[in-house]
Motif scaffolding. Structure first.
Motif, mmCIF file in Angstrom:
data_model
loop_
_atom_site.group_PDB
_atom_site.id
_atom_site.type_symbol
_atom_site.label_atom_id
_atom_site.label_comp_id
_atom_site.label_asym_id
_atom_site.label_seq_id
_atom_site.Cartn_x
_atom_site.Cartn_y
_atom_site.Cartn_z
ATOM 1 N N LEU A 123 -60.488 -1.382 83.874
ATOM 2 C CA LEU A 123 -59.194 -1.877 84.329
ATOM 3 C C LEU A 123 -59.053 -1.737 85.842
ATOM 4 O O LEU A 123 -59.609 -0.823 86.453
ATOM 5 N N VAL A 124 -58.288 -2.650 86.415
ATOM 6 C CA VAL A 124 -57.916 -2.575 87.828
ATOM 7 C C VAL A 124 -56.423 -2.289 87.886
ATOM 8 O O VAL A 124 -55.616 -2.980 87.251
ATOM 9 N N TYR A 125 -56.065 -1.266 88.647
ATOM 10 C CA TYR A 125 -54.666 -0.839 88.762
ATOM 11 C C TYR A 125 -54.083 -1.243 90.114
ATOM 12 O O TYR A 125 -54.803 -1.606 91.036
ATOM 13 N N ASN A 126 -52.764 -1.157 90.174
ATOM 14 C CA ASN A 126 -52.012 -1.508 91.379
ATOM 15 C C ASN A 126 -52.212 -2.962 91.774
ATOM 16 O O ASN A 126 -52.370 -3.298 92.944
ATOM 17 N N ARG A 127 -52.188 -3.833 90.771
ATOM 18 C CA ARG A 127 -52.112 -5.273 91.030
ATOM 19 C C ARG A 127 -50.636 -5.669 91.104
ATOM 20 O O ARG A 127 -49.746 -4.859 90.840
ATOM 21 N N GLU A 128 -50.384 -6.918 91.423
ATOM 22 C CA GLU A 128 -48.986 -7.369 91.457
ATOM 23 C C GLU A 128 -48.346 -7.207 90.082
ATOM 24 O O GLU A 128 -47.219 -6.738 89.959
ATOM 25 N N SER A 129 -49.072 -7.589 89.017
ATOM 26 C CA SER A 129 -48.617 -7.324 87.657
ATOM 27 C C SER A 129 -49.254 -6.029 87.177
ATOM 28 O O SER A 129 -50.475 -5.845 87.292
ATOM 29 N N VAL A 130 -48.432 -5.139 86.629
ATOM 30 C CA VAL A 130 -48.960 -3.851 86.153
ATOM 31 C C VAL A 130 -49.163 -3.858 84.638
ATOM 32 O O VAL A 130 -49.450 -2.828 84.050
ATOM 33 N N LYS A 131 -49.038 -5.040 84.006
ATOM 34 C CA LYS A 131 -49.276 -5.161 82.573
ATOM 35 C C LYS A 131 -50.743 -5.482 82.298
ATOM 36 O O LYS A 131 -51.428 -6.071 83.127
ATOM 37 N N HIS A 132 -51.173 -5.116 81.086
ATOM 38 C CA HIS A 132 -52.549 -5.357 80.674
ATOM 39 C C HIS A 132 -52.573 -6.053 79.316
ATOM 40 O O HIS A 132 -51.609 -5.974 78.547
ATOM 41 N N GLY A 133 -53.689 -6.718 79.044
ATOM 42 C CA GLY A 133 -53.893 -7.334 77.738
ATOM 43 C C GLY A 133 -54.398 -6.320 76.731
ATOM 44 O O GLY A 133 -54.251 -5.114 76.914
ATOM 45 N N MET A 134 -55.004 -6.806 75.649
ATOM 46 C CA MET A 134 -55.552 -5.896 74.652
ATOM 47 C C MET A 134 -56.715 -5.110 75.245
ATOM 48 O O MET A 134 -57.522 -5.633 76.014
ATOM 49 N N LEU A 135 -56.792 -3.831 74.864
ATOM 50 C CA LEU A 135 -57.784 -2.905 75.403
ATOM 51 C C LEU A 135 -58.431 -2.131 74.266
ATOM 52 O O LEU A 135 -57.888 -2.052 73.163
ATOM 53 N N TYR A 136 -59.568 -1.533 74.577
ATOM 54 C CA TYR A 136 -60.178 -0.616 73.612
ATOM 55 C C TYR A 136 -60.826 0.538 74.360
ATOM 56 O O TYR A 136 -61.223 0.405 75.519
ATOM 57 N N ALA A 137 -60.928 1.686 73.682
ATOM 58 C CA ALA A 137 -61.437 2.893 74.321
ATOM 59 C C ALA A 137 -62.316 3.650 73.350
ATOM 60 O O ALA A 137 -62.035 3.734 72.153
ATOM 61 N N GLY A 138 -63.376 4.228 73.874
ATOM 62 C CA GLY A 138 -64.291 5.022 73.073
ATOM 63 C C GLY A 138 -65.525 5.314 73.889
ATOM 64 O O GLY A 138 -65.498 5.307 75.119
ATOM 65 N N ALA A 139 -66.641 5.549 73.189
ATOM 66 C CA ALA A 139 -67.894 5.852 73.871
ATOM 67 C C ALA A 139 -69.070 5.414 73.013
ATOM 68 O O ALA A 139 -68.976 5.395 71.780
ATOM 69 N N GLY A 140 -70.168 5.052 73.669
ATOM 70 C CA GLY A 140 -71.416 4.784 72.976
ATOM 71 C C GLY A 140 -71.302 3.728 71.894
ATOM 72 O O GLY A 140 -70.682 2.676 72.084
ATOM 73 N N PRO A 141 -71.884 4.015 70.716
ATOM 74 C CA PRO A 141 -71.857 3.054 69.609
ATOM 75 C C PRO A 141 -70.442 2.669 69.174
ATOM 76 O O PRO A 141 -70.213 1.554 68.713
ATOM 77 N N ALA A 142 -69.501 3.598 69.327
ATOM 78 C CA ALA A 142 -68.115 3.283 68.964
ATOM 79 C C ALA A 142 -67.587 2.132 69.810
ATOM 80 O O ALA A 142 -66.878 1.251 69.308
ATOM 81 N N LEU A 143 -67.930 2.114 71.096
ATOM 82 C CA LEU A 143 -67.492 1.017 71.965
ATOM 83 C C LEU A 143 -68.082 -0.310 71.509
ATOM 84 O O LEU A 143 -67.407 -1.337 71.518
ATOM 85 N N ASP A 144 -69.339 -0.277 71.113
ATOM 86 C CA ASP A 144 -69.976 -1.514 70.634
ATOM 87 C C ASP A 144 -69.245 -2.059 69.414
ATOM 88 O O ASP A 144 -68.992 -3.266 69.307
ATOM 89 N N LYS A 145 -68.891 -1.183 68.484
ATOM 90 C CA LYS A 145 -68.168 -1.615 67.289
ATOM 91 C C LYS A 145 -66.779 -2.124 67.647
ATOM 92 O O LYS A 145 -66.330 -3.161 67.158
ATOM 93 N N LEU A 146 -66.106 -1.391 68.527
ATOM 94 C CA LEU A 146 -64.743 -1.765 68.898
ATOM 95 C C LEU A 146 -64.703 -3.105 69.622
ATOM 96 O O LEU A 146 -63.743 -3.864 69.482
ATOM 97 N N SER A 147 -65.729 -3.400 70.392
ATOM 98 C CA SER A 147 -65.745 -4.677 71.111
ATOM 99 C C SER A 147 -65.713 -5.849 70.143
ATOM 100 O O SER A 147 -65.178 -6.916 70.469
#
Length: 268
Positions: A235-259
């Motif tokens: 993510l990039v912060y401190n843009r003109e819009s401070v809202k974000h779309g859908m996101l996912y968080a994790g690590a390793g294989p979990a990130l691959d599955k979540l993507s």
């Protein structure tokens, strides 16, 4: 613009002190039915505790770093922040609904963001006696102890914080690969649970804001995880819009599955 060398460890110590004081202020209202108002056309609550904690944070932080910018959920946004390469990004109470309901899973979230990325962050959860913190090139800690993301067995279901309506939209094969945990109203705290390995990850609905994410982002990063947009980008912060779309968080294989759970749509 600010220039020169930066001591992010000193900034981390500053925001830890400020978040602790703000947590004490907020906790003094907890369980005492503070006055509540509604904003965003009645969709989001804000309490007297939010405003009191925000006032304490602003006084402590801006006094200490008057050349930093400021972005807080409970302060009217000022585009002057865009002219600062370094700023504080603050949510005085992340999880206000939980706070009002007497649930303990709320926290004070404070980050230092530099050139669009968080470089120091702290989450103080006074009702749980927990403090998560990290800065760039340092470890992630909770109450002074090192924390790390989970490393789940790829053959087992992921333990995720995911909204029920999102889970229902997943194909059956993906649903079977998820063990859903009870909803945690504070997004920052959900990310902290990912950072310390209590859960494997989380999916974040559209329209979260910089103040919900920035502190937890650096803590998760230093714990070995990532917070990514639906295209797989940090993510990039401190843009003109401070809202974000859908996101996912994790690590390793979990990130691959979540993507693979992410819809094919651009972020906001």
């Amino acid at each position: 613009m600010e220039s020169g060398q930066h001591d992010w460890q000193a900034d981390l110590e500053l925001i830890r002190r400020a978040a602790t004081e703000a947590g004490e202020v907020a906790h003094s209202f907890f369980g005492r039915s503070p006055e509540v108002w509604w904003k965003n056309e009645g969709r989001s609550p804000v309490s007297a505790a939010d405003f009191a904690a925000n006032e304490r944070l602003e006084k402590l932080l801006i006094t200490a770093r008057p050349h930093y910018g400021w972005l807080s959920e409970e302060t009217d946004d000022d585009n002057a922040r865009l002219s600062h390469e370094t700023l504080f990004v603050v949510d005085p109470i992340d999880g206000t609904r939980a706070f009002i309901a007497g649930e303990r899973t709320w926290c004070v979230s404070v980050a230092v963001v530099h050139q669009g990325r968080p470089v120091a962050g702290v989450l103080v959860a006074p009702a749980l006696d927990e403090e998560f913190y990290a800065c760039l090139d340092g470890p992630a800690l909770m109450n002074g102890d090192l924390i790390s993301v989970s490393h789940p067995d790829p053959s087992l279901p992921l333990t995720l914080a995911i909204a029920e309506d999102l889970l229902r939209k997943l194909p059956a094969a993906q649903t079977q690969a998820v063990r859903r945990v009870r909803h945690v109203p504070s997004l920052a705290y959900r990310l902290a649970l990912t950072a310390d390995g209590r859960i494997d990850g989380t999916i974040v609905k559209k329209n979260s804001h910089d103040w919900d994410l920035a502190a937890a982002d650096i803590i998760l990063q230093r714990a070995g995880g990532k917070l990514l947009d639906s295209a797989g980008h940090p993510l990039v912060y401190n843009r003109e819009s401070v809202k974000h779309g859908m996101l996912y968080a994790g690590a390793g294989p979990a990130l691959d599955k979540l993507s693979r759970f992410m819809p094919d749509e651009p972020t906001d």
